[in-house]
Design a protein around this motif. Structure first.
Motif, PDB file in Angstrom:
ATOM      1  N   ASN A 118       0.874  -1.189   0.004  1.00 57.86           N
ATOM      2  CA  ASN A 118       0.080   0.010  -0.008  1.00 57.86           C
ATOM      3  C   ASN A 118       0.805   1.344   0.042  1.00 57.86           C
ATOM      4  N   PRO A 119       1.880   1.343  -1.073  1.00 55.81           N
ATOM      5  CA  PRO A 119       2.539   2.462  -0.981  1.00 55.81           C
ATOM      6  C   PRO A 119       1.840   3.958  -1.508  1.00 55.81           C
ATOM      7  N   HIS A 120       2.224   5.159  -1.005  1.00 55.82           N
ATOM      8  CA  HIS A 120       1.473   6.232  -1.163  1.00 55.82           C
ATOM      9  C   HIS A 120       2.417   7.298  -1.326  1.00 55.82           C
ATOM     10  N   PHE A 121       2.801   8.272  -2.527  1.00 52.84           N
ATOM     11  CA  PHE A 121       3.543   9.324  -2.582  1.00 52.84           C
ATOM     12  C   PHE A 121       3.318  10.259  -1.534  1.00 52.84           C
ATOM     13  N   HIS A 122       4.042  10.988  -0.911  1.00 44.47           N
ATOM     14  CA  HIS A 122       3.771  12.126  -0.249  1.00 44.47           C
ATOM     15  C   HIS A 122       3.539  13.281  -1.211  1.00 44.47           C
ATOM     16  N   PRO A 123       2.523  14.349  -0.710  1.00 44.98           N
ATOM     17  CA  PRO A 123       2.404  15.317  -1.804  1.00 44.98           C
ATOM     18  C   PRO A 123       3.314  15.957  -2.632  1.00 44.98           C
ATOM     19  N   ILE A 124       4.565  16.082  -1.702  1.00 42.35           N
ATOM     20  CA  ILE A 124       5.654  16.724  -2.508  1.00 42.35           C
ATOM     21  C   ILE A 124       6.188  15.918  -3.423  1.00 42.35           C
ATOM     22  N   GLY A 125       6.169  14.453  -3.166  1.00 40.16           N
ATOM     23  CA  GLY A 125       6.713  13.683  -4.175  1.00 40.16           C
ATOM     24  C   GLY A 125       7.809  12.898  -3.803  1.00 40.16           C
ATOM     25  N   ASN A 126       8.614  13.534  -2.765  1.00 38.01           N
ATOM     26  CA  ASN A 126       9.862  12.680  -2.539  1.00 38.01           C
ATOM     27  C   ASN A 126       9.934  11.807  -1.382  1.00 38.01           C
ATOM     28  N   ARG A 127       9.004  11.199  -1.027  1.00 44.03           N
ATOM     29  CA  ARG A 127       8.947  10.273  -0.034  1.00 44.03           C
ATOM     30  C   ARG A 127       7.669   9.329   0.057  1.00 44.03           C
ATOM     31  N   ILE A 128       7.820   8.087   0.271  1.00 47.32           N
ATOM     32  CA  ILE A 128       6.781   7.261   0.125  1.00 47.32           C
ATOM     33  C   ILE A 128       6.146   6.620   1.302  1.00 47.32           C
ATOM     34  N   LEU A 129       4.955   6.532   1.553  1.00 48.87           N
ATOM     35  CA  LEU A 129       4.416   5.971   2.937  1.00 48.87           C
ATOM     36  C   LEU A 129       4.109   4.468   2.498  1.00 48.87           C
ATOM     37  N   LEU A 130       4.219   3.411   3.457  1.00 44.92           N
ATOM     38  CA  LEU A 130       3.636   2.139   3.227  1.00 44.92           C
ATOM     39  C   LEU A 130       3.543   1.609   4.462  1.00 44.92           C
ATOM     40  N   ASN A 141       3.242  -1.684  10.858  1.00 48.96           N
ATOM     41  CA  ASN A 141       3.357  -0.295  11.478  1.00 48.96           C
ATOM     42  C   ASN A 141       3.623   0.493   9.834  1.00 48.96           C
ATOM     43  N   LEU A 142       3.827   1.876  10.170  1.00 48.19           N
ATOM     44  CA  LEU A 142       4.037   2.778   9.142  1.00 48.19           C
ATOM     45  C   LEU A 142       5.431   3.044   8.977  1.00 48.19           C
ATOM     46  N   PHE A 143       6.134   2.916   7.914  1.00 49.98           N
ATOM     47  CA  PHE A 143       7.415   3.267   7.273  1.00 49.98           C
ATOM     48  C   PHE A 143       7.274   4.257   6.265  1.00 49.98           C
ATOM     49  N   THR A 144       8.396   5.010   6.078  1.00 49.80           N
ATOM     50  CA  THR A 144       8.706   5.686   4.814  1.00 49.80           C
ATOM     51  C   THR A 144       9.935   5.115   3.893  1.00 49.80           C
ATOM     52  N   ILE A 145      10.016   5.154   2.871  1.00 52.97           N
ATOM     53  CA  ILE A 145      11.078   5.059   1.990  1.00 52.97           C
ATOM     54  C   ILE A 145      11.229   6.378   1.034  1.00 52.97           C
ATOM     55  N   PRO A 147      11.970   7.981  -2.967  1.00 54.58           N
ATOM     56  CA  PRO A 147      11.364   7.296  -4.346  1.00 54.58           C
ATOM     57  C   PRO A 147      12.122   6.295  -4.932  1.00 54.58           C
ATOM     58  N   SER A 148      13.487   5.860  -4.561  1.00 54.58           N
ATOM     59  CA  SER A 148      14.418   4.809  -5.002  1.00 54.58           C
ATOM     60  C   SER A 148      14.288   3.572  -4.069  1.00 54.58           C
ATOM     61  N   GLY A 149      13.355   3.785  -3.097  1.00 55.75           N
ATOM     62  CA  GLY A 149      13.221   2.624  -2.290  1.00 55.75           C
ATOM     63  C   GLY A 149      14.163   2.676  -1.104  1.00 55.75           C
ATOM     64  N   ASN A 150      15.121   3.652  -0.711  1.00 54.58           N
ATOM     65  CA  ASN A 150      16.155   3.465   0.051  1.00 54.58           C
ATOM     66  C   ASN A 150      15.641   4.347   1.164  1.00 54.58           C
ATOM     67  N   ASN A 151      16.423   4.125   2.228  1.00 56.27           N
ATOM     68  CA  ASN A 151      16.447   5.210   3.539  1.00 56.27           C
ATOM     69  C   ASN A 151      14.888   4.714   4.212  1.00 56.27           C
ATOM     70  N   PRO A 152      14.764   3.321   4.691  1.00 57.47           N
ATOM     71  CA  PRO A 152      13.497   3.072   5.377  1.00 57.47           C
ATOM     72  C   PRO A 152      13.563   3.773   6.677  1.00 57.47           C
ATOM     73  N   GLN A 153      12.344   4.138   7.104  1.00 57.36           N
ATOM     74  CA  GLN A 153      12.418   4.616   8.520  1.00 57.36           C
ATOM     75  C   GLN A 153      10.826   4.303   9.091  1.00 57.36           C
ATOM     76  N   GLN A 154      10.877   3.880  10.332  1.00 60.63           N
ATOM     77  CA  GLN A 154       9.627   3.546  11.164  1.00 60.63           C
ATOM     78  C   GLN A 154       9.298   4.820  11.777  1.00 60.63           C
ATOM     79  N   ILE A 155       7.733   5.316  11.439  1.00 63.73           N
ATOM     80  CA  ILE A 155       7.273   6.263  12.015  1.00 63.73           C
ATOM     81  C   ILE A 155       6.017   5.975  13.158  1.00 63.73           C
ATOM     82  N   THR A 156       5.719   4.866  13.232  1.00 64.83           N
ATOM     83  CA  THR A 156       4.662   4.516  14.088  1.00 64.83           C
ATOM     84  C   THR A 156       5.134   3.318  14.609  1.00 64.83           C
ATOM     85  N   THR A 157       4.642   2.816  16.139  1.00 61.76           N
ATOM     86  CA  THR A 157       5.246   1.818  16.866  1.00 61.76           C
ATOM     87  C   THR A 157       3.869   1.169  17.677  1.00 61.76           C
ATOM     88  N   THR A 158       2.692   1.802  17.460  1.00 55.47           N
ATOM     89  CA  THR A 158       1.550   1.069  18.128  1.00 55.47           C
ATOM     90  C   THR A 158       0.611   0.290  17.336  1.00 55.47           C
TER      91      THR A 158
END
Length: 400
Positions: A118-130, A141-145, A147-158
């Motif tokens: 379930n990926p979604h581009f951020h409105p700016i376009g240079n980050r993807i929520l999944l 949980n929710l992570f971001t990457i 647009p090249s699929g790099n730099n995964p970061q977890q943004i929720t924990t609950t």
């Protein structure tokens, strides 16, 4: 004799014409021996274009980038599962709007995750929520990457699934399980800080007896649409609430199951897919027209399934070479709260105009390299800055 390669950067003037409306969707004929593929229908000309045509994979949940230059699609091997939405074995691919130039940006098991999707581009376009399930026993949980699929970061924990951005990307709406039953899946929202890539102020919006899924914001960000139904989703409605969780309205309420990749188009229509289990065995694509309070059928067939309709109103551009321009023009910070600057200009003065996403002129003046423009009194939203002399391409920024 040596030849010197000279690279000339040309400014391209865009004459924008709105009105080319498209629906991306996935489909397959029945019986279920064929694969799910992605298509795009031009609602203006009624021409349908095949985006993917690969019998080795099922493709689903196609969604364009904010500037409509790229398309995100989820795919999974057809020989492992005959159905779409196989999150355990899937990849996320990115391609041009016509399906060319496809590349895998997030391969299965690339980061050792058990499942994602379930990926979604951020409105700016240079980050993807999944959505990510790191292990088979872990919470989603929710992570971001990027647009090249790099730099995964977890943004929720609950615990979180079925997430979506607000129109300007400063909030996220998602679903989380608050009890032991599927009827305990509730809608939440959170503030999102783009700079720190963190969420805060998580608020539960629903507390009901329905199984809730796939929330999305309205185009102006003041409402949320989602599907809510019984535990087996054999009866599910399309529901709207305001962003405080109040004014709940079942806008589509009959004996059908309605939901999927719910999205609220800029034409003020809510798009979803439907099935009437007792009378019709195939999925169809519908929309609820908020202007007329009527359900409108988009695709229906006794021999074809239709899933995940996604609406865009695409800008068609007439391209005209106009003059030389500088490269690597960027607006910063983006998003911004009080001021913006433009990086990459020469030492000249530039006459600029700032317009909102509907083309209304908001501000004009002159600017130099890295000089600040005060936007503190702007309403929250998406804006464009461009040079009156047409010396750089329009740049999009978000006012928070």
């Amino acid at each position: 004799m040596k030849l010197k390669l000279i690279t000339v950067i040309l400014f391209v003037k865009f004459s924008c014409i709105f009105g080319q409306e498209y629906i991306y969707y996935c489909s397959r004929p029945t019986p279920t021996t064929t694969t799910w593929q992605v298509y795009r229908k031009n609602l203006t000309t009624s021409v349908t274009q095949t985006i993917t045509n690969d019998p080795n994979y099922n493709y689903w949940r196609a969604e364009p980038s904010p500037d409509n230059s790229k398309l995100l699609i989820v795919r999974s091997p057809a020989n492992i599962s005959p159905d779409q939405e196989n999150y355990v074995d899937c990849d996320i691919v990115k391609c041009n709007p016509d399906g060319t130039g496809m590349q895998v940006i997030l391969a299965n098991n690339q980061y050792g995750w058990h499942a994602f999707g379930n990926p979604h581009f951020h409105p700016i376009g240079n980050r993807i929520l999944l959505l990510v399930q790191p292990t088979s026993t872990a919470q989603w949980n929710l992570f971001t990457i990027d647009p090249s699929g790099n730099n995964p970061q977890q943004i929720t924990t609950t615990g979180a699934i079925d997430a979506n951005w607000s129109p300007i990307g400063n909030k996220i709406v998602f679903v989380s399980l608050v009890g032991p039953s599927l009827l305990d899946l509730e809608i939440f929202k959170a503030n999102y800080n783009y700079t720190s890539n963190q969420v805060s102020n998580i608020v539960q919006l629903t507390n009901d007896t329905t199984r809730n899924h796939d929330p999305c914001f309205s185009p102006n960000g003041d409402k949320i649409a989602f599907c809510g139904g019984n535990a087996n989703l054999t009866d599910a409605n399309i529901i709207t609430i305001d962003t405080s969780g109040n004014n709940r309205t079942d806008v589509v309420n009959d004996n059908g199951t309605h939901g999927g990749n719910v999205n609220w188009g800029t034409n003020n229509k809510i798009y979803y897919h439907s099935i009437y289990v007792s009378t019709f065995t195939n999925f169809m694509a519908d929309d609820f027209n908020c202007n007329t309070n009527m359900v409108e059928s988009i695709f229906t067939s006794p021999t074809i399934h239709y899933l995940h309709p996604f609406y865009i109103n695409q800008t068609i551009t007439n391209v005209k070479v106009n003059s030389l321009a500088t490269d690597l023009i960027t607006v910063y910070p983006n998003p911004a709260i009080t001021t913006i600057s433009v990086k990459g200009l020469t030492n000249d003065n530039y006459s600029y105009e700032i317009s909102d996403m509907y083309g209304k002129l908001i501000l004009e003046g002159e600017i130099k390299e890295n000089e600040k423009i005060n936007i503190e009194n702007f309403s929250k939203g998406i804006y464009f800055i461009h040079s009156k002399e047409q010396k750089f391409l329009p740049q999009k920024f978000i006012k928070e």
